[in-house]
Design a protein around this motif. Structure first.
Motif, PDB file in Angstrom:
ATOM      1  N   THR A  10      -6.925 -33.126 -35.523  1.00  0.00           N
ATOM      2  CA  THR A  10      -6.315 -34.456 -35.651  1.00  0.00           C
ATOM      3  C   THR A  10      -5.053 -34.615 -34.799  1.00  0.00           C
ATOM      4  O   THR A  10      -4.476 -35.700 -34.755  1.00  0.00           O
ATOM      5  CB  THR A  10      -5.955 -34.716 -37.132  1.00  0.00           C
ATOM      6  N   SER A  12      -2.548 -34.054 -31.166  1.00  0.00           N
ATOM      7  CA  SER A  12      -2.615 -34.496 -29.767  1.00  0.00           C
ATOM      8  C   SER A  12      -3.555 -33.600 -28.947  1.00  0.00           C
ATOM      9  O   SER A  12      -4.454 -34.083 -28.242  1.00  0.00           O
ATOM     10  CB  SER A  12      -1.182 -34.493 -29.227  1.00  0.00           C
ATOM     11  N   ILE A  13      -3.397 -32.282 -29.069  1.00  0.00           N
ATOM     12  CA  ILE A  13      -4.283 -31.360 -28.332  1.00  0.00           C
ATOM     13  C   ILE A  13      -5.709 -31.441 -28.885  1.00  0.00           C
ATOM     14  O   ILE A  13      -6.684 -31.513 -28.123  1.00  0.00           O
ATOM     15  CB  ILE A  13      -3.767 -29.893 -28.447  1.00  0.00           C
ATOM     16  N   PHE A  35      -4.270 -30.313 -41.072  1.00  0.00           N
ATOM     17  CA  PHE A  35      -3.269 -29.855 -42.040  1.00  0.00           C
ATOM     18  C   PHE A  35      -3.349 -30.709 -43.311  1.00  0.00           C
ATOM     19  O   PHE A  35      -3.658 -30.221 -44.379  1.00  0.00           O
ATOM     20  CB  PHE A  35      -1.887 -29.918 -41.400  1.00  0.00           C
ATOM     21  N   GLN A  37      -3.799 -34.721 -42.904  1.00  0.00           N
ATOM     22  CA  GLN A  37      -4.160 -36.131 -42.666  1.00  0.00           C
ATOM     23  C   GLN A  37      -5.633 -36.355 -42.988  1.00  0.00           C
ATOM     24  O   GLN A  37      -6.486 -36.367 -42.091  1.00  0.00           O
ATOM     25  CB  GLN A  37      -3.907 -36.483 -41.206  1.00  0.00           C
ATOM     26  N   ALA A  95      -5.147 -25.236 -32.235  1.00  0.00           N
ATOM     27  CA  ALA A  95      -4.153 -26.265 -31.895  1.00  0.00           C
ATOM     28  C   ALA A  95      -3.421 -26.763 -33.125  1.00  0.00           C
ATOM     29  O   ALA A  95      -3.044 -27.931 -33.205  1.00  0.00           O
ATOM     30  CB  ALA A  95      -4.823 -27.417 -31.144  1.00  0.00           C
ATOM     31  N   ALA A  97      -0.076 -27.023 -35.440  1.00  0.00           N
ATOM     32  CA  ALA A  97       1.308 -27.160 -34.976  1.00  0.00           C
ATOM     33  C   ALA A  97       2.224 -26.055 -35.495  1.00  0.00           C
ATOM     34  O   ALA A  97       3.439 -26.157 -35.367  1.00  0.00           O
ATOM     35  CB  ALA A  97       1.843 -28.534 -35.389  1.00  0.00           C
ATOM     36  N   SER A  98       1.665 -25.025 -36.111  1.00  0.00           N
ATOM     37  CA  SER A  98       2.494 -23.903 -36.569  1.00  0.00           C
ATOM     38  C   SER A  98       1.649 -22.632 -36.545  1.00  0.00           C
ATOM     39  O   SER A  98       0.441 -22.691 -36.284  1.00  0.00           O
ATOM     40  CB  SER A  98       2.998 -24.147 -37.994  1.00  0.00           C
ATOM     41  N   ALA A 118      -3.614 -23.081 -27.944  1.00  0.00           N
ATOM     42  CA  ALA A 118      -2.512 -24.021 -27.648  1.00  0.00           C
ATOM     43  C   ALA A 118      -1.280 -23.667 -28.465  1.00  0.00           C
ATOM     44  O   ALA A 118      -0.156 -23.862 -28.025  1.00  0.00           O
ATOM     45  CB  ALA A 118      -2.940 -25.453 -27.978  1.00  0.00           C
ATOM     46  N   LYS A 120       1.524 -22.040 -29.440  1.00  0.00           N
ATOM     47  CA  LYS A 120       2.391 -20.958 -28.921  1.00  0.00           C
ATOM     48  C   LYS A 120       3.095 -20.225 -30.054  1.00  0.00           C
ATOM     49  O   LYS A 120       3.418 -19.052 -29.944  1.00  0.00           O
ATOM     50  CB  LYS A 120       3.384 -21.520 -27.911  1.00  0.00           C
ATOM     51  N   GLU A 121       3.346 -20.938 -31.185  1.00  0.00           N
ATOM     52  CA  GLU A 121       4.060 -20.326 -32.316  1.00  0.00           C
ATOM     53  C   GLU A 121       3.362 -19.049 -32.797  1.00  0.00           C
ATOM     54  O   GLU A 121       4.014 -18.134 -33.295  1.00  0.00           O
ATOM     55  CB  GLU A 121       4.172 -21.328 -33.476  1.00  0.00           C
ATOM     56  N   ASP A 145      -1.626 -24.137 -23.021  1.00  0.00           N
ATOM     57  CA  ASP A 145      -0.333 -24.638 -22.542  1.00  0.00           C
ATOM     58  C   ASP A 145      -0.415 -24.787 -21.019  1.00  0.00           C
ATOM     59  O   ASP A 145      -0.883 -23.868 -20.332  1.00  0.00           O
ATOM     60  CB  ASP A 145       0.753 -23.601 -22.897  1.00  0.00           C
ATOM     61  N   MET A 196       3.170 -36.089 -26.787  1.00  0.00           N
ATOM     62  CA  MET A 196       2.741 -34.927 -27.574  1.00  0.00           C
ATOM     63  C   MET A 196       3.086 -35.138 -29.046  1.00  0.00           C
ATOM     64  O   MET A 196       3.696 -36.130 -29.413  1.00  0.00           O
ATOM     65  CB  MET A 196       3.469 -33.670 -27.082  1.00  0.00           C
ATOM     66  N   ILE A 200       6.665 -30.496 -30.999  1.00  0.00           N
ATOM     67  CA  ILE A 200       6.826 -30.011 -29.608  1.00  0.00           C
ATOM     68  C   ILE A 200       7.711 -30.977 -28.799  1.00  0.00           C
ATOM     69  O   ILE A 200       8.432 -30.549 -27.893  1.00  0.00           O
ATOM     70  CB  ILE A 200       5.451 -29.752 -28.933  1.00  0.00           C
ATOM     71  N   MET A 258      -2.975 -33.023 -20.233  1.00  0.00           N
ATOM     72  CA  MET A 258      -3.376 -31.828 -20.982  1.00  0.00           C
ATOM     73  C   MET A 258      -4.883 -31.605 -20.993  1.00  0.00           C
ATOM     74  O   MET A 258      -5.344 -30.506 -21.302  1.00  0.00           O
ATOM     75  CB  MET A 258      -2.852 -31.910 -22.432  1.00  0.00           C
TER      76      MET A 258
HETATM   77  N1  LIG Z   1       0.643 -31.816 -27.251  1.00  0.00           N
HETATM   78  C1  LIG Z   1       0.737 -31.144 -26.133  1.00  0.00           C
HETATM   79  O1  LIG Z   1       0.677 -31.725 -25.053  1.00  0.00           O
HETATM   80  C2  LIG Z   1       0.896 -29.643 -26.148  1.00  0.00           C
HETATM   81  C3  LIG Z   1       1.015 -28.964 -24.930  1.00  0.00           C
HETATM   82  C4  LIG Z   1       1.086 -27.577 -24.942  1.00  0.00           C
HETATM   83  C5  LIG Z   1       1.065 -26.881 -26.144  1.00  0.00           C
HETATM   84  N2  LIG Z   1       0.980 -27.578 -27.302  1.00  0.00           N
HETATM   85  C6  LIG Z   1       0.985 -26.807 -28.556  1.00  0.00           C
HETATM   86  O2  LIG Z   1      -0.185 -27.129 -29.288  1.00  0.00           O
HETATM   87  C7  LIG Z   1       0.094 -27.122 -30.681  1.00  0.00           C
HETATM   88  C8  LIG Z   1      -0.290 -28.473 -31.262  1.00  0.00           C
HETATM   89  O3  LIG Z   1       0.530 -29.461 -30.681  1.00  0.00           O
HETATM   90  P1  LIG Z   1       0.222 -31.021 -30.843  1.00  0.00           P
HETATM   91  O4  LIG Z   1       1.136 -31.726 -29.938  1.00  0.00           O
HETATM   92  O5  LIG Z   1      -1.243 -31.247 -30.719  1.00  0.00           O
HETATM   93  O6  LIG Z   1       0.689 -31.244 -32.360  1.00  0.00           O
HETATM   94  P2  LIG Z   1       0.370 -32.478 -33.316  1.00  0.00           P
HETATM   95  O7  LIG Z   1      -0.080 -33.660 -32.547  1.00  0.00           O
HETATM   96  O8  LIG Z   1       1.542 -32.605 -34.211  1.00  0.00           O
HETATM   97  O9  LIG Z   1      -0.915 -31.957 -34.133  1.00  0.00           O
HETATM   98  C9  LIG Z   1      -0.867 -30.825 -34.835  1.00  0.00           C
HETATM   99  C10 LIG Z   1      -2.156 -30.484 -35.545  1.00  0.00           C
HETATM  100  O10 LIG Z   1      -1.783 -29.450 -36.455  1.00  0.00           O
HETATM  101  C11 LIG Z   1      -1.770 -29.934 -37.797  1.00  0.00           C
HETATM  102  N3  LIG Z   1      -0.465 -29.653 -38.430  1.00  0.00           N
HETATM  103  C12 LIG Z   1       0.546 -30.485 -38.773  1.00  0.00           C
HETATM  104  N4  LIG Z   1       1.535 -29.830 -39.371  1.00  0.00           N
HETATM  105  C13 LIG Z   1       1.161 -28.540 -39.417  1.00  0.00           C
HETATM  106  C14 LIG Z   1       1.745 -27.361 -39.921  1.00  0.00           C
HETATM  107  N5  LIG Z   1       2.933 -27.348 -40.505  1.00  0.00           N
HETATM  108  N6  LIG Z   1       1.054 -26.205 -39.766  1.00  0.00           N
HETATM  109  C15 LIG Z   1      -0.152 -26.176 -39.180  1.00  0.00           C
HETATM  110  N7  LIG Z   1      -0.755 -27.273 -38.675  1.00  0.00           N
HETATM  111  C16 LIG Z   1      -0.105 -28.430 -38.796  1.00  0.00           C
HETATM  112  C17 LIG Z   1      -2.005 -31.432 -37.722  1.00  0.00           C
HETATM  113  O11 LIG Z   1      -2.759 -31.796 -38.872  1.00  0.00           O
HETATM  114  P3  LIG Z   1      -2.480 -33.212 -39.594  1.00  0.00           P
HETATM  115  O12 LIG Z   1      -2.911 -34.230 -38.594  1.00  0.00           O
HETATM  116  O13 LIG Z   1      -3.345 -33.156 -40.790  1.00  0.00           O
HETATM  117  O14 LIG Z   1      -1.004 -33.256 -39.895  1.00  0.00           O
HETATM  118  C18 LIG Z   1      -2.743 -31.588 -36.409  1.00  0.00           C
HETATM  119  O15 LIG Z   1      -4.112 -31.379 -36.592  1.00  0.00           O
HETATM  120  C19 LIG Z   1       1.574 -26.778 -30.828  1.00  0.00           C
HETATM  121  O16 LIG Z   1       1.726 -25.418 -31.051  1.00  0.00           O
HETATM  122  C20 LIG Z   1       2.156 -27.143 -29.474  1.00  0.00           C
HETATM  123  O17 LIG Z   1       3.287 -26.363 -29.149  1.00  0.00           O
HETATM  124  C21 LIG Z   1       0.887 -28.928 -27.343  1.00  0.00           C
END
Ligand SMILES: NC(=O)c1ccc[n+]([C@@H]2O[C@H](COP(=O)([O-])OP(=O)(O)OC[C@H]3O[C@@H](n4cnc5c(N)ncnc54)[C@H](OP(=O)(O)O)[C@@H]3O)[C@@H](O)[C@H]2O)c1
Length: 375
Positions: A10, A12-13, A35, A37, A95, A97-98, A118, A120-121, A145, A196, A200, A258
């Motif tokens: 759900t 961004s990635i 997580f 949603q 992907a 977020a933690s 994706a 990195k954590e 990434d 994003m 992040i 991305m």
């Molecule tokens: N976005 C980018 O362009 C990008 C680029 C490079 C690396 N990354 C890395 O990819 C990962 C995801 O990034 P994102 O931008 O896609 O994040 P995001 O849009 O916030 O989405 C995160 C996903 O993880 C779930 N989530 C939310 N809170 C969480 C938690 N506390 N623990 C575990 N999962 C959780 C969300 O579920 P719900 O929807 O149910 O809350 C959603 O499915 C991160 O580690 C980020 O550093 C992202």
């Protein structure tokens, strides 16, 4: 058809991964997990028709069930591991977020799935343990990434002993040229290049994101901290570089999108045509590269320090940062307090080497310590 599971579908990635998988055509999504949603997940279930789904937050199970889904639902972190175990898929896209999901990824490694990472954590907190497993099972781990995808491509087929340094690019975030005085949440969440998730985006503004990426690069490419450099490149067209001992530098360029590193993680070492806009090199008027300002953005320095100390310190950095970001987003601390609180938390920690559970305990300690410092 190869079968894919997406953790964090759900986000961004996750959503971009779904688009890429559709455009590639030879992959089938069999499992998705989010997580909390539940509405978004329920929509994705209708659209994708996976064989199983996972939801981490137990409180959302009933609501997801009530949405009329007949697909088996796995709950909690163990549930996600069970989904990976039962589905017998070929590819795992991570992907979340933690660093939640580490046990699921280890399961994927043991099942010799292709891991497209994706989050990195996970590498920041558990890098030593994860990379040991990758080596033990000769698993395929591909970074999503964009910076690490670029480095991965520059290193492909080359000998590590010929590498002098890897150079991570950073756009500089919204405050590269702006003062940090009176910064609002809206200012922080307005990234100049990338769209994003919130966590992040805040990390990019503090430059902790680049710090986490330094630690990620250390584990992925087996490079010591002194061979990993950071440069600010505001145009965000060069996604990172590798310098070799003969003075050559290789880099990877593309428009920031991305979907490209996601696609390469899925197809490497093969290349497939994509719907991504091709970079018109003759349209580039100028490219800039600047050293980072560690005084203004100390989080980057703290990440180098945590990596050098090692043991549980990177997990503490990661968790303290996550707790600070959450508090900042809730309006409980100011933007400038984030690095100060992380530093104080690191200073109070006695690092120790251990298991996943030990590092998790260090993460929990760091989150508690942040709460104590801020109340
Ligand atoms: N976005 C980018 O362009 C990008 C680029 C490079 C690396 N990354 C890395 O990819 C990962 C995801 O990034 P994102 O931008 O896609 O994040 P995001 O849009 O916030 O989405 C995160 C996903 O993880 C779930 N989530 C939310 N809170 C969480 C938690 N506390 N623990 C575990 N999962 C959780 C969300 O579920 P719900 O929807 O149910 O809350 C959603 O499915 C991160 O580690 C980020 O550093 C992202």
């Amino acid at each position: 058809m190869q079968k894919v599971i997406i953790l964090g579908s759900t986000g961004s990635i996750g959503c971009n991964a779904i688009k890429v998988i559709r455009s590639l055509g030879h992959l089938k999504i069999v499992g998705i997990a989010a997580f909390k949603q539940h509405r978004r997940l329920a929509d994705q279930i209708k659209e994708i028709k996976p064989r199983m789904v996972g939801i981490i937050d137990r409180n959302q199970y009933k609501a997801l069930k009530a949405a009329g889904t007949r697909v088996p639902i796995c709950v909690g972190e163990e549930g996600v591991g069970e989904m990976i175990e039962r589905l017998d898929a070929d590819i795992l896209i991570c992907a979340f977020a933690s660093a939640l999901g580490i046990h699921g990824i280890i399961k994927g490694i043991e099942k010799r799935m292709r891991i497209c990472l994706a989050t990195k954590e996970i590498l920041v907190s558990f890098g030593d343990i994860l990379m040991k497993k990758v080596k033990q099972y000769k698993a395929q781990l591909f970074p999503i990434d964009s910076e690490h995808s670029a480095i991965f491509q520059c290193l492909e087929g080359r000998h590590r002993k010929h590498v002098k340094a890897i150079i991570l690019t950073a756009s500089g975030g919204p405050f590269f040229k702006r003062s940090l005085k009176n910064v609002t949440k809206a200012d922080v969440l307005k990234h100049p290049v990338w769209n994003m998730g919130k966590k992040i985006t805040v990390d990019s503004a503090t430059m902790m994101n680049k710090g986490l990426e330094v630690i990620e690069a250390h584990h992925l490419f087996d490079m010591p901290p002194d061979k990993i450099r950071v440069v600010i490149h505001p145009e965000a067209l060069c996604h990172s570089l590798v310098e070799f001992i003969d003075a050559s530098i290789l880099a990877q360029f593309s428009y920031p999108d991305m979907r490209l590193p996601i696609q390469y993680a899925l197809t490497a070492p093969q290349r497939r045509s994509s719907c991504i806009k091709h970079l018109n090199v003759s349209s580039i008027k100028s490219l800039h590269f600047f050293p980072p300002n560690l005084k203004k953005f100390p989080c980057l320095q703290y990440a180098y320090e945590a990596l050098t100390i090692g043991k549980s310190m990177p997990a503490v950095l990661n968790a303290a940062n996550a707790a600070c970001v959450e508090m900042f987003l809730k309006g409980r601390i100011s933007f400038r307090e984030i690095p100060r609180i992380i530093y104080k938390t690191m200073a109070l920690h006695s690092p120790c080497k251990g298991t996943i559970e030990d590092y998790r305990a260090a993460e929990a300690w760091a989150k508690q310590t942040v709460r104590r410092i801020t109340c």
